[in-house]
Motif scaffolding. Structure first.
Motif, mmCIF file in Angstrom:
data_model
loop_
_atom_site.group_PDB
_atom_site.id
_atom_site.type_symbol
_atom_site.label_atom_id
_atom_site.label_comp_id
_atom_site.label_asym_id
_atom_site.label_seq_id
_atom_site.Cartn_x
_atom_site.Cartn_y
_atom_site.Cartn_z
ATOM 1 N N GLY A 35 -14.570 7.051 12.125
ATOM 2 C CA GLY A 35 -13.874 6.078 12.953
ATOM 3 C C GLY A 35 -12.590 5.587 12.289
ATOM 4 O O GLY A 35 -12.243 5.990 11.181
ATOM 5 N N GLU A 36 -11.888 4.702 12.992
ATOM 6 C CA GLU A 36 -10.736 4.040 12.399
ATOM 7 C C GLU A 36 -11.217 3.163 11.241
ATOM 8 O O GLU A 36 -12.415 2.988 11.036
ATOM 9 C CB GLU A 36 -10.056 3.155 13.447
ATOM 10 N N VAL A 37 -10.259 2.581 10.514
ATOM 11 C CA VAL A 37 -10.635 1.739 9.380
ATOM 12 C C VAL A 37 -11.559 0.611 9.861
ATOM 13 O O VAL A 37 -11.212 -0.136 10.783
ATOM 14 C CB VAL A 37 -9.386 1.147 8.702
ATOM 15 N N LYS A 49 0.846 -1.185 0.000
ATOM 16 C CA LYS A 49 0.000 0.000 0.000
ATOM 17 C C LYS A 49 0.882 1.236 0.000
ATOM 18 O O LYS A 49 2.030 1.183 0.461
ATOM 19 C CB LYS A 49 -0.857 0.056 1.286
ATOM 20 N N ILE A 50 0.313 2.345 -0.456
ATOM 21 C CA ILE A 50 1.030 3.610 -0.408
ATOM 22 C C ILE A 50 0.705 4.266 0.926
ATOM 23 O O ILE A 50 -0.360 4.836 1.103
ATOM 24 C CB ILE A 50 0.637 4.492 -1.603
ATOM 25 N N LEU A 51 1.622 4.100 1.875
ATOM 26 C CA LEU A 51 1.347 4.398 3.271
ATOM 27 C C LEU A 51 2.525 5.092 3.913
ATOM 28 O O LEU A 51 3.673 4.888 3.503
ATOM 29 C CB LEU A 51 1.216 3.084 4.052
ATOM 30 N N ASN A 52 2.242 5.835 4.977
ATOM 31 C CA ASN A 52 3.295 6.184 5.920
ATOM 32 C C ASN A 52 3.104 5.249 7.104
ATOM 33 O O ASN A 52 3.105 4.053 6.922
ATOM 34 C CB ASN A 52 3.202 7.664 6.277
ATOM 35 N N GLU A 53 2.910 5.796 8.299
ATOM 36 C CA GLU A 53 2.616 4.930 9.439
ATOM 37 C C GLU A 53 1.154 4.487 9.362
ATOM 38 O O GLU A 53 0.266 5.331 9.233
ATOM 39 C CB GLU A 53 2.818 5.711 10.747
ATOM 40 N N PRO A 54 0.893 3.162 9.470
ATOM 41 C CA PRO A 54 -0.503 2.716 9.418
ATOM 42 C C PRO A 54 -1.405 3.449 10.421
ATOM 43 O O PRO A 54 -2.553 3.715 10.136
ATOM 44 C CB PRO A 54 -0.406 1.221 9.758
ATOM 45 N N ARG A 55 -0.843 3.805 11.587
ATOM 46 C CA ARG A 55 -1.706 4.433 12.592
ATOM 47 C C ARG A 55 -2.155 5.833 12.167
ATOM 48 O O ARG A 55 -3.090 6.382 12.716
ATOM 49 C CB ARG A 55 -1.008 4.478 13.955
ATOM 50 N N ASN A 56 -1.468 6.414 11.170
ATOM 51 C CA ASN A 56 -1.863 7.751 10.715
ATOM 52 C C ASN A 56 -2.753 7.717 9.474
ATOM 53 O O ASN A 56 -3.023 8.761 8.879
ATOM 54 C CB ASN A 56 -0.614 8.586 10.406
ATOM 55 N N TYR A 57 -3.179 6.531 9.098
ATOM 56 C CA TYR A 57 -3.929 6.357 7.840
ATOM 57 C C TYR A 57 -5.145 7.275 7.770
ATOM 58 O O TYR A 57 -5.348 8.003 6.801
ATOM 59 C CB TYR A 57 -4.375 4.898 7.761
ATOM 60 N N VAL A 58 -5.945 7.272 8.833
ATOM 61 C CA VAL A 58 -7.183 8.053 8.806
ATOM 62 C C VAL A 58 -6.874 9.550 8.890
ATOM 63 O O VAL A 58 -7.393 10.353 8.096
ATOM 64 C CB VAL A 58 -8.123 7.623 9.954
#
Lengths: 333, 204
Positions: A78-80, A4-13
């Motif tokens: 909410g979160e994912v 995935k094109i991501l930084n930190e997963p926790r910052n996704y939202v």
């Protein structure tokens, strides 16, 4: 591995919302705890019934995207794939309240129901009147005698459109609520999944399907569908989906419907148009007229491959509301 | 009479005593759930303590603030159910600065109804609902705080004994099925400890 094109997963939202607002400042503004409530910048609109929605992330443009004139006013995020908390939902209701009360309009999922009910009770203490309409369009998620148990999926888009248009007419809260429920009752959707998606924080696909398999009726979080089988030709898949939809809510010659062919994320427009072509022919064959079709990515499950088809049966109240103006980055009429 | 000062007293006791129950509750919850019940309750008690000085004199509005302390710390079903019960009490006491102790049982009944509706749970499912019902029934007609607490504690402890060997029928514990047989429901024990914290002689 997760690709995935991501930084930190926790910052996704948080990063998604930051980008959404940066790209469309005319349409979206962040408010609430940690900026997890999105509102249209002119909210609350004085004297208009407010429409608050909410749900988990991972489904853009649902739920967050459909804010604007002729649509919803505020959304708790909410979160994912997980429900926003009570406080965020209460903030969304407050942000939507322009003095005429607020309709809570969202998909029928256990966590969202519980939290939105609580939020409604909380704002009652602030003398904000609220009502609830839960979208239950997924025919695969429960039988016809248990329609209130069905989940809400792509049909949400029609429900936002209709409720928003009704609120823009100056109708009061009870009237907007009744019309939103009428929209829910007119909506039937079924989906088909070909490949799963991965929740960033989990790092693993939510389910697995064989190379040559598809699952009819799978939910937008990977909830089990009604039938798993070998992937078939587009027209055969479309026919099976249409049969499920028409068995649940038959259509007759002379009926008018809107059709939404929706990508669950990865399925391209080409394949949606191949499906739409079949649906259009088939409905024309039984004398049904299609009004304002929608083809594209409206309610997704991140990178899931698959699509859903929604039939929205119109009547003398719903058709003008569907055709009334609305404006957001993902739907303009 | 139940006043906002009574709530402040209770909050102070929970903030002091709950940390001593945390390991027990986390362990119970860990057997049948995700093991964060004690931690979540302590966080909620912390939020309550922060809110305590500014609680309004209106008991109903003060209970509403308490409910919000629970919903602000976690989206867990247990926290949401407790908040639901508190809000049901808030509705019945809104506009009053003193509520007779004899109404506690009535408030518990309202809380129980609201919690049953919200969680779609039934009595006998072996959940916190059974503990609330035990307290409601035992406190009916009682007017002295010490007697109320004694009765509630005794009744909840009895309910735990009675249901210990039952199979859980609701929530996450249900998924574990037979594993829940012979174990106390974490939510019931948590309510028992919350009551005990308020009793100088029984406090953990």
């Amino acid at each position: 591995m997760m690709k995935k094109i991501l930084n930190e997963p926790r910052n996704y939202v948080a990063e998604t919302l930051e980008g959404l607002c940066a790209a469309h400042p005319k349409y979206f503004k962040r408010t609430g705890a940690e900026g997890r409530v999105l509102v249209r910048p002119d909210a609350p609109v004085a004297g208009k019934v407010g429409i608050a929605t909410g749900g988990g992330s991972g489904h853009l443009p649902v739920f967050t995207g459909y804010l604007g004139p002729g649509l919803a006013d505020a959304c708790a995020i909410g979160e994912v794939f997980s429900s926003p908390g009570v406080d965020l939902m209460a903030d969304a209701i407050r942000a939507a309240h322009g003095g005429a009360g607020v309709l809570r309009l969202y998909g029928n999922y256990g966590g969202d129901n519980m939290n939105f009910d609580m939020a409604g009770e909380m704002v009652e203490f602030e003398n904000i009147r609220t009502t609830t309409v839960r979208v239950t369009d997924d025919v695969a998620s429960a039988g016809p005698d248990e329609r209130p148990k069905r989940r809400g999926i792509a049909g949400l888009v029609y429900c936002y459109k209709i409720a928003g248009a009704k609120a823009d007419t100056g109708a009061d809260l009870d009237a907007v609520t009744a019309t939103a429920q009428r929209a829910v009752d007119a909506c039937r959707t079924v989906g088909v999944a070909l490949t799963p998606c991965t929740v960033p924080a989990a790092g693993r696909p939510t389910f697995s399907l064989g190379e040559d398999e598809m699952e009819i009726g799978m939910g937008i979080h990977g909830e089990p569908g009604v039938r798993r089988g070998t992937l078939r030709a587009a027209d055969e898949i479309a026919e099976e989906m249409l049969q499920m939809l028409l068995a649940d809510r038959p259509l007759a010659a002379g009926d008018r419907v809107s059709v939404l062919c929706n990508s669950l994320g990865a399925t391209p427009l080409e394949e949606l148009y191949i499906t739409y072509r079949y649906v259009a022919r088939r409905l024309a064959g039984v004398g049904v007229t299609i009004v304002q079709p929608l083809v594209g990515r409206y309610a997704t499950s991140m990178e899931m491959t698959g699509m859903s088809v929604t039939l929205f049966k119109l009547d003398e109240e719903l058709e003008p509301l569907l055709l009334a103006p609305c404006d957001c980055p993902f739907l303009r009429i | 009479m139940l006043t906002t000062d009574s709530l402040r007293f209770a909050i102070g006791r929970w903030a002091e005593c709950l940390p001593r129950c945390a390991d027990e509750l986390n362990a119970l919850d860990g057997d049948l759930g995700d093991g964060d019940l004690g931690a979540n309750l302590i966080r909620a008690a912390g939020r309550l303590e922060e809110a305590a000085p500014q609680l309004p004199a209106d008991v109903g509005l003060a209970l509403l603030r308490c409910a919000q302390a629970f919903t602000s710390v976690s989206a867990s079903t247990y926290g949401t159910l407790l908040a639901t019960g508190l809000m049901a009490g808030a509705r019945l006491t809104k506009g009053r600065e003193a509520v007779p102790w004899t109404e506690i049982s009535v408030l518990l009944e309202a809380a129980l109804r609201a919690m049953m509706q919200r969680g779609q749970g039934q009595l006998g499912d072996k959940t916190v609902l059974d503990a609330v019902e035990a307290a409601r029934s035992a406190t009916a007609g009682l007017a002295a705080p010490a007697a109320l607490l004694d009765a509630a504690r005794g009744a909840i402890a009895q309910a735990c004994d009675r249901l210990r060997d039952a199979r859980p029928r609701q929530g996450r514990a249900r998924i574990f099925g037979d594993k829940g047989i012979g174990r106390d429901d974490p939510g019931m024990v948590a309510l028992l400890r919350l009551v005990e914290c308020l009793q100088p002689t029984a406090a953990p």
